[in-house]
Design a protein around this motif. Structure first.
Motif, PDB file in Angstrom:
ATOM      1  N   ALA A 621       8.162   1.789  13.891  1.00  7.86           N
ATOM      2  CA  ALA A 621       6.871   2.337  13.483  1.00  7.86           C
ATOM      3  C   ALA A 621       6.590   2.071  12.003  1.00  7.86           C
ATOM      4  O   ALA A 621       5.485   1.652  11.627  1.00  7.86           O
ATOM      5  CB  ALA A 621       6.834   3.836  13.770  1.00  7.86           C
ATOM      6  N   LEU A 622       7.591   2.289  11.138  1.00  7.72           N
ATOM      7  CA  LEU A 622       7.396   2.022   9.712  1.00  7.72           C
ATOM      8  C   LEU A 622       7.150   0.548   9.443  1.00  7.72           C
ATOM      9  O   LEU A 622       6.322   0.177   8.597  1.00  7.72           O
ATOM     10  CB  LEU A 622       8.610   2.505   8.923  1.00  7.72           C
ATOM     11  N   THR A 623       7.837  -0.310  10.166  1.00  5.68           N
ATOM     12  CA  THR A 623       7.644  -1.755   9.977  1.00  5.68           C
ATOM     13  C   THR A 623       6.238  -2.178  10.385  1.00  5.68           C
ATOM     14  O   THR A 623       5.580  -2.966   9.690  1.00  5.68           O
ATOM     15  CB  THR A 623       8.686  -2.531  10.793  1.00  5.68           C
ATOM     16  N   LEU A 624       5.767  -1.650  11.515  1.00  7.91           N
ATOM     17  CA  LEU A 624       4.410  -1.991  11.954  1.00  7.91           C
ATOM     18  C   LEU A 624       3.360  -1.493  10.964  1.00  7.91           C
ATOM     19  O   LEU A 624       2.380  -2.191  10.681  1.00  7.91           O
ATOM     20  CB  LEU A 624       4.160  -1.405  13.339  1.00  7.91           C
ATOM     21  N   VAL A 625       3.555  -0.281  10.457  1.00  7.69           N
ATOM     22  CA  VAL A 625       2.607   0.239   9.465  1.00  7.69           C
ATOM     23  C   VAL A 625       2.579  -0.647   8.226  1.00  7.69           C
ATOM     24  O   VAL A 625       1.510  -0.995   7.702  1.00  7.69           O
ATOM     25  CB  VAL A 625       2.966   1.692   9.094  1.00  7.69           C
ATOM     26  N   ALA A 626       3.739  -1.042   7.738  1.00  6.44           N
ATOM     27  CA  ALA A 626       3.807  -1.886   6.543  1.00  6.44           C
ATOM     28  C   ALA A 626       3.192  -3.259   6.794  1.00  6.44           C
ATOM     29  O   ALA A 626       2.494  -3.808   5.932  1.00  6.44           O
ATOM     30  CB  ALA A 626       5.256  -2.024   6.091  1.00  6.44           C
ATOM     31  N   ILE A 627       3.433  -3.831   7.971  1.00  2.92           N
ATOM     32  CA  ILE A 627       2.888  -5.163   8.268  1.00  2.92           C
ATOM     33  C   ILE A 627       1.373  -5.107   8.409  1.00  2.92           C
ATOM     34  O   ILE A 627       0.647  -5.968   7.888  1.00  2.92           O
ATOM     35  CB  ILE A 627       3.549  -5.730   9.542  1.00  2.92           C
ATOM     36  N   VAL A 628       0.873  -4.107   9.128  1.00  2.00           N
ATOM     37  CA  VAL A 628      -0.581  -3.976   9.274  1.00  2.00           C
ATOM     38  C   VAL A 628      -1.239  -3.751   7.913  1.00  2.00           C
ATOM     39  O   VAL A 628      -2.311  -4.308   7.617  1.00  2.00           O
ATOM     40  CB  VAL A 628      -0.905  -2.825  10.245  1.00  2.00           C
ATOM     41  N   ASN A 629      -0.621  -2.954   7.069  1.00  2.22           N
ATOM     42  CA  ASN A 629      -1.153  -2.717   5.730  1.00  2.22           C
ATOM     43  C   ASN A 629      -1.215  -4.010   4.928  1.00  2.22           C
ATOM     44  O   ASN A 629      -2.235  -4.327   4.296  1.00  2.22           O
ATOM     45  CB  ASN A 629      -0.282  -1.684   5.015  1.00  2.22           C
ATOM     46  N   ALA A 630      -0.116  -4.798   4.951  1.00  2.00           N
ATOM     47  CA  ALA A 630      -0.095  -6.054   4.200  1.00  2.00           C
ATOM     48  C   ALA A 630      -1.102  -7.057   4.745  1.00  2.00           C
ATOM     49  O   ALA A 630      -1.794  -7.745   3.979  1.00  2.00           O
ATOM     50  CB  ALA A 630       1.317  -6.644   4.229  1.00  2.00           C
ATOM     51  N   MET A 631      -1.223  -7.151   6.062  1.00  2.14           N
ATOM     52  CA  MET A 631      -2.165  -8.104   6.648  1.00  2.14           C
ATOM     53  C   MET A 631      -3.614  -7.688   6.387  1.00  2.14           C
ATOM     54  O   MET A 631      -4.467  -8.543   6.110  1.00  2.14           O
ATOM     55  CB  MET A 631      -1.910  -8.221   8.148  1.00  2.14           C
TER      56      MET A 631
END
Length: 662
Positions: A621-631
């Motif tokens: 979940a944390l990884t997906l949040v960080a990736i969506v934020n960066a993208m």
């Protein structure tokens, strides 16, 4: 100008005074202390809870009641300490109107030497120049250049006015000056009517009241008492500075001097209209009308409708049956007096003494501070998303450059330029005037219809406007000619239009910093989550410190330091940096839980799904949040960069000029 009389209380007139703060009924220090003490006790109960022996239900109930009490006390304290004082700070106050004997004093000063600019009195030339500049400003103002410079919350307005007085007015000013030098009284002065008047005042019909003479400058040139600003009554002008073409400061008449000038100009116009000097004995009707007009002009702003008794009294002078010698013989001068009283009943003039060259052309400029009104979207008008975005901007400290400017000065000149300087670090992204085309169409139809229905006359040029084409520049430029004056009651043409400008951040800006920190956080969270989901204890605490670095970088790049520009960070950048901080700190805490073998957040992904090789649900979940934020912030950065490059690469339509090579 109006500040001399803005703090008188009492009487029967009410006025909304925005500057009076109401400190009534704030909570006392003892009540505030007890309130915060109770909040602290309830907070401790909500955190600690009850002893385990009392049962789970009692513990949950106690915590819930404590939290509800904290919320209730905070709401009550906020309402008493902040909300109510602010809502009461804009209250009705009593403003005393000037007593009638003050009007009598001013009326007597209209026929007396001295008091305004030492021994000089406003003669017919001064009266004509002042009256035409107030009533028909577009006839004397050839060009206005209005420039705005943006700062944190205020705008610096700089206005330059190119003035060209009519040749007849200049000759009259020079004639007044010659009469002053010779100590003689001329009876050849006249005030002509407006350009549209059917008749003009004849030279033989005018009289310069009481041998009045114009003021001379130290260099020998006549001085024009020029109305620089004519704002509505009640409007305050902040930090006004008036200067000549060479930058030297020009004297501005005080409020008392302004009233004396108006009284003498009105007396001059009425004397010209009657072809002789006025006195209570020979002209009782004109003298009473002058008294009512001066009382209406001296009336302070009280939030009510302006007093039109003075306007009606002066207007009725032309139709009243009067005895011999009191007849209005110069209708053009009488009409000017009516229009002057009508304008100054609801407005007041800020008048500067300007040396006038022999050709009647001079340049005057003024500077002042303007605090624009802040308009936040309402849920029912713009929707929940816009409402939430605009409030998030202020909570997170982003300052969008999006504002409207009223074209009040456009109709007071023949040629009008508006320049808005967005400062360094921004570029003009959008501009427009939603109601301007309809406003122009309405007035143009009115002008053509009036020319068809009346006697054959030449139709004036249609109104015209143009925006400087967007080219990635930091400023906006609006130009207009023959801007029509609003007419009350004309549907679609009774309100001055606004132009709206929106400035965006020039790449790279704060969005690029958000892209860097968001990408670094996403990479670190994925890498450490990939390892921690397979080996909870890697044998080192380095990952915990690595995960804190993106949070520190985000705080330093996005929020550290005092703001220096109007646009210090976009909403997208602030939201991305905030997400980076929360995700990085959460990942650091999750890593420490895994390393300590605590039984929290150890769920596996459903159906044994691997998210980029990560098996843990929390790390996924944390990884997906960080990736969506960066993208997301990366996409916004690319879109804004493309928009800036697109605007910068467009031809400016000038066929030449300077070019920048990259």
């Amino acid at each position: 100008m109006m500040g001399d009389d803005a703090r008188h209380y009492g009487g029967d007139s009410e006025q909304i005074d925005e500057g009076v703060a109401d400190w009534a009924n704030p909570p006392s220090a003892g009540i505030s202390f007890l309130t915060w003490l109770a909040i602290g006790v309830l907070l401790g109960v909500a955190i600690v809870g009850l002893p385990p022996g009392l049962g789970l239900f009692a513990d949950i109930t106690c915590r819930t009641v404590a939290i509800a009490g904290i919320v209730a006390l905070l709401v009550l304290h906020t309402r008493i300490r902040y909300y109510l004082p602010q809502m009461k700070s804009h209250r009705n106050t009593k403003v005393t109107e000037l007593p009638d004997y003050q009007v009598n004093i001013l009326q007597r000063s209209a026929g007396r030497r001295g008091g305004m600019l030492n021994p000089e009195i406003a003669g017919a030339g001064q009266a004509r120049a002042f009256t035409f500049s107030v009533i028909y400003p577009a006839n004397v103002r050839q060009r206005i250049t209005e420039r705005y410079e943006l700062s944190q919350r205020t705008l610096v307005q700089r206005v330059t006015i190119d003035v060209q007085l009519p040749e007849s007015t200049v000759r009259q000013l020079l004639g007044d000056r010659g009469a002053t030098g010779a100590k003689t009284t001329s009876r050849g002065s006249a005030v002509h009517g407006s350009p549209g008047a059917t008749g003009a005042a004849s030279d033989a019909g005018g009289t310069r009241a009481h041998g009045a003479a114009s003021t001379d400058s130290p260099h020998g040139a006549p001085v024009v008492l020029f109305p620089v600003l004519v704002p509505p009554k009640g409007d305050m002008v902040d930090d006004l500075r008036v200067s000549a073409a060479d930058g030297s400061a020009l004297p501005v008449l005080s409020y008392r001097q302004y009233l004396q000038l108006v009284a003498r100009v009105l007396r001059t116009l009425l004397a010209i209209a009657h072809s002789q000097d006025l006195s209570p004995a020979s002209h009782p009707n004109a003298y009473d009308a002058e008294h009512l007009a001066l009382r209406a002009i001296m009336r302070r702003a009280d939030g009510k409708e302006p007093d039109d008794s003075g306007i009606q009294a002066v207007r009725h002078l032309a139709g009243l049956p009067s005895r011999e010698g009191e007849r209005v013989s110069n209708l053009a001068a009488h009409q000017l007096a009516v229009q002057l009283v009508q304008k100054l009943t609801s407005h007041y003039a800020i008048v500067a003494a300007v040396p006038c060259p022999s050709d009647g052309r001079f340049v005057i400029s003024y500077q002042r501070l303007i605090t624009p009104s802040l308009e936040l979207a309402v849920r029912r008008n713009r929707g929940w998303l816009t409402w939430a975005k605009e409030r998030a901007r202020f909570v997170l400290g982003s300052r969008p450059v999006d504002f409207s400017i009223s074209l009040d000065n456009a109709c007071t000149s023949q040629s009008y330029h508006l320049v808005v300087d967005g400062q360094e670090g921004v570029f003009l992204g959008a501009q427009g005037a939603p109601t301007l085309l309809g406003y122009f169409d309405t007035h143009w139809r009115r002008i053509k219809e009036s020319r068809k229905s009346g006697p054959p006359r030449e139709i004036p040029p249609p109104p015209y406007f143009r925006f400087r084409r967007r080219g990635g520049q930091r400023y906006a430029h609006f130009y207009s000619r023959f801007f029509p004056e609003p007419i009350e009651g004309l549907d679609g043409g009774d309100k001055i239009p606004h132009v709206r400008f929106r400035f965006y951040e020039t790449p790279p800006g704060s969005v690029f910093r958000a892209v860097i920190t968001g990408s670094a956080a996403a990479l670190l969270i994925w890498l450490i989550g990939f390892v921690a989901s397979r080996r909870p204890d890697p044998g080192t605490d380095v990952p915990a410190f690595l995960l804190v670095f993106p949070a520190l970088a985000a705080a330093w790049l996005g929020f550290d330091g005092p703001p220096r520009r109007l646009l210090e960070g976009t909403l997208a950048a602030r939201l991305s940096l905030l997400t980076t901080v929360l995700a990085s700190v959460s990942a650091s805490g999750l890593f420490m839980m895994f390393k300590a073998n605590l039984p929290y957040f150890r769920w596996r992904n459903p159906l044994d799904i691997h998210v980029l090789g990560i098996e843990s649900m929390a790390w996924s979940a944390l990884t997906l949040v960080a990736i969506v934020n960066a993208m997301s912030i990366g996409y916004i950065y690319l879109a804004h960069t493309w928009e800036f490059l697109h605007l910068s690469n467009r031809s400016n339509g000038l066929g030449g000029g300077a070019q920048e090579h990259s």
